[in-house]
Design a protein around this motif. Structure first.
Motif, mmCIF file in Angstrom:
data_model
loop_
_atom_site.group_PDB
_atom_site.id
_atom_site.type_symbol
_atom_site.label_atom_id
_atom_site.label_comp_id
_atom_site.label_asym_id
_atom_site.label_seq_id
_atom_site.Cartn_x
_atom_site.Cartn_y
_atom_site.Cartn_z
ATOM 1 N N PHE A 103 6.036 -11.563 10.354
ATOM 2 C CA PHE A 103 6.416 -11.052 9.040
ATOM 3 C C PHE A 103 7.367 -9.868 9.216
ATOM 4 O O PHE A 103 7.036 -8.892 9.895
ATOM 5 N N THR A 104 8.541 -9.956 8.605
ATOM 6 C CA THR A 104 9.573 -8.940 8.748
ATOM 7 C C THR A 104 9.130 -7.609 8.147
ATOM 8 O O THR A 104 8.663 -7.559 7.015
ATOM 9 N N GLU A 105 9.273 -6.553 8.924
ATOM 10 C CA GLU A 105 8.929 -5.189 8.486
ATOM 11 C C GLU A 105 9.522 -4.218 9.495
ATOM 12 O O GLU A 105 9.249 -4.292 10.691
ATOM 13 N N GLU A 106 10.356 -3.308 9.033
ATOM 14 C CA GLU A 106 10.977 -2.356 9.955
ATOM 15 C C GLU A 106 9.975 -1.294 10.407
ATOM 16 O O GLU A 106 9.112 -0.888 9.631
ATOM 17 N N GLN B 162 11.195 -5.843 14.842
ATOM 18 C CA GLN B 162 11.082 -5.418 13.443
ATOM 19 C C GLN B 162 10.223 -6.407 12.650
ATOM 20 O O GLN B 162 10.602 -6.874 11.570
ATOM 21 N N HIS B 163 9.038 -6.706 13.189
ATOM 22 C CA HIS B 163 8.107 -7.591 12.507
ATOM 23 C C HIS B 163 6.685 -7.289 12.976
ATOM 24 O O HIS B 163 6.474 -6.548 13.927
ATOM 25 N N PHE B 164 5.720 -7.868 12.275
ATOM 26 C CA PHE B 164 4.324 -7.717 12.678
ATOM 27 C C PHE B 164 3.639 -9.074 12.660
ATOM 28 O O PHE B 164 4.162 -10.053 12.116
ATOM 29 N N LEU C 82 0.814 -0.595 9.755
ATOM 30 C CA LEU C 82 1.164 -0.889 8.373
ATOM 31 C C LEU C 82 0.532 0.112 7.413
ATOM 32 O O LEU C 82 -0.591 0.585 7.634
ATOM 33 N N PHE C 83 1.274 0.432 6.360
ATOM 34 C CA PHE C 83 0.831 1.329 5.288
ATOM 35 C C PHE C 83 0.654 2.773 5.751
ATOM 36 O O PHE C 83 0.009 3.566 5.080
ATOM 37 N N THR C 84 1.214 3.116 6.917
ATOM 38 C CA THR C 84 1.168 4.490 7.405
ATOM 39 C C THR C 84 2.546 4.861 7.941
ATOM 40 O O THR C 84 3.429 4.015 8.082
ATOM 41 N N ASP C 85 2.701 6.153 8.234
ATOM 42 C CA ASP C 85 3.931 6.633 8.865
ATOM 43 C C ASP C 85 3.732 6.859 10.364
ATOM 44 O O ASP C 85 4.610 7.405 11.033
ATOM 45 N N GLU C 86 2.579 6.447 10.880
ATOM 46 C CA GLU C 86 2.259 6.662 12.291
ATOM 47 C C GLU C 86 3.087 5.730 13.168
ATOM 48 O O GLU C 86 2.976 4.512 13.077
#
Length: 334
Positions: free
Chosen positions: A330-333, A252-254, A276-280
């Motif tokens: 960097f945390t991002e689900e 859950q990070h990039f 990032l910034f997409t739903d793909e």
């Protein structure tokens, strides 16, 4: 805040009011001469009007200009005039003005035949086509993430030249061809220099989808099994190992620049990643009995979930040695 045809003075002035830094990136670089010239000027005029109207104008105005500014072309002269408009507005409201003359930008997910020759070459090489050099001029190349750091103020403008690299178009193509040939077998090329790493990550961004996993050569006999996880052509690297209990998700990070390879050694899992910034979202079912290597594209958040009924054993390789003070994580689900 929107400029152009959707411009609304009140909404724009309200949006920028009270901000510390206003970065003007909007511009027009394609179209006929009038569209390019008038488009860049109109966008600057709209923002200048909003600056003068804002209740609490930004403390600094940063303009994403171009090294082509004022070079006698329609685009270059339009960029220069737009800069003059913005500077006058910044002076009027008492804001500092920073003019950033950006060189040729390249980076992950650039648009082929539009953003840069690097994106075009990457697209053609990855799709099995043969790129051609039509104008072998020298380019001053800067990675888009470096440009963003300069515009945001985390890197001083004076340091930008040191982050850029000079290459001829033919040299860029030859370099990309070498990277593509090495990576075709699953090997990691030499990415010892910052430019090598940025160029390789740019190329990797075009290798997504179902062709992302690399099949590994698993050899088994009565003693057990063996397969290579990763071969590199230079630079530092770090290998790690993890166990994951059934039903648990890790990650859950990039990463912005790190090359990271996942290989499930034993058990079953699903690897998921989202740009990032997409739903793909891409999903891969992986099994230790049929090992594959999956490299995580930069700027894609990712995770791995144990979908089996036993512990999951996973090996990870990265091209750098982990630095707690600069982890590039960097945390991002997903």
């Amino acid at each position: 805040m929107e400029l152009g045809a959707a411009y609304d003075l009140t909404a724009t002035a309200t949006a920028i009011s009270g901000s510390e830094r206003l970065i003007h990136i909007a511009g027009v670089n394609r179209g006929n001469e009038d569209e390019v010239r008038l488009g860049n000027i109109e966008l600057a005029q709209q923002l200048a009007q909003a600056l003068r109207t804002a209740e609490r104008p930004p403390q600094e105005v940063v303009y994403a200009n171009s090294i082509q500014s004022g070079n006698g072309t329609i685009y270059g002269d339009a960029k220069a005039e737009a800069g003059s408009i913005l500077k006058a507005a910044a002076d009027f409201v008492g804001a500092s003005y920073t003019d950033v003359l950006l060189p040729n930008l390249f980076g992950e997910h650039g648009r082929p035949f539009y953003n840069s020759v690097v994106a075009t070459f990457c697209h053609l090489l990855q799709s099995g086509q043969a790129p051609e050099v039509k104008d072998d001029k020298e380019l001053l190349l800067l990675h888009a993430q470096n440009a963003a750091e300069v515009l945001l103020g985390s890197v001083p403008v004076r340091a930008m030249d040191g982050l850029a690299s000079r290459r001829t178009v033919s040299a860029v193509l030859a370099h990309l061809q070498d990277l593509a040939a090495t990576y075709h077998s699953g090997d990691i090329p030499n990415v010892a220099s910052a430019f090598d790493l940025d160029l390789f990550n740019t190329y990797r961004s075009f290798r997504v989808g179902q062709e992302l996993p690399f099949a590994l050569d698993r050899r088994a006999d009565a003693r057990g099994s063996f397969f290579e996880v990763c071969r590199t052509r230079g630079g530092d690297g770090q290998t790690s190992f993890s166990t994951t209990v059934p039903g648990v998700t890790r990650g859950q990070h990039f990463h912005r620049r790190k090359i990271e390879r996942f290989v499930v050694l034993s058990g079953q899992a699903e690897i998921a990643m989202r740009r990032l910034f997409t739903d793909e979202v891409l999903r891969f079912k992986v099994d230790g009995s049929k090992p594959v290597a999956i490299d995580m594209p930069t700027l894609w958040t990712h995770n791995i979930t144990n979908t089996g009924d036993s512990d999951l054993y996973t090996m990870f390789w990265t091209n750098d040695i982990f630095d707690p003070s600069n982890p590039d994580t960097f945390t991002e689900e997903v």
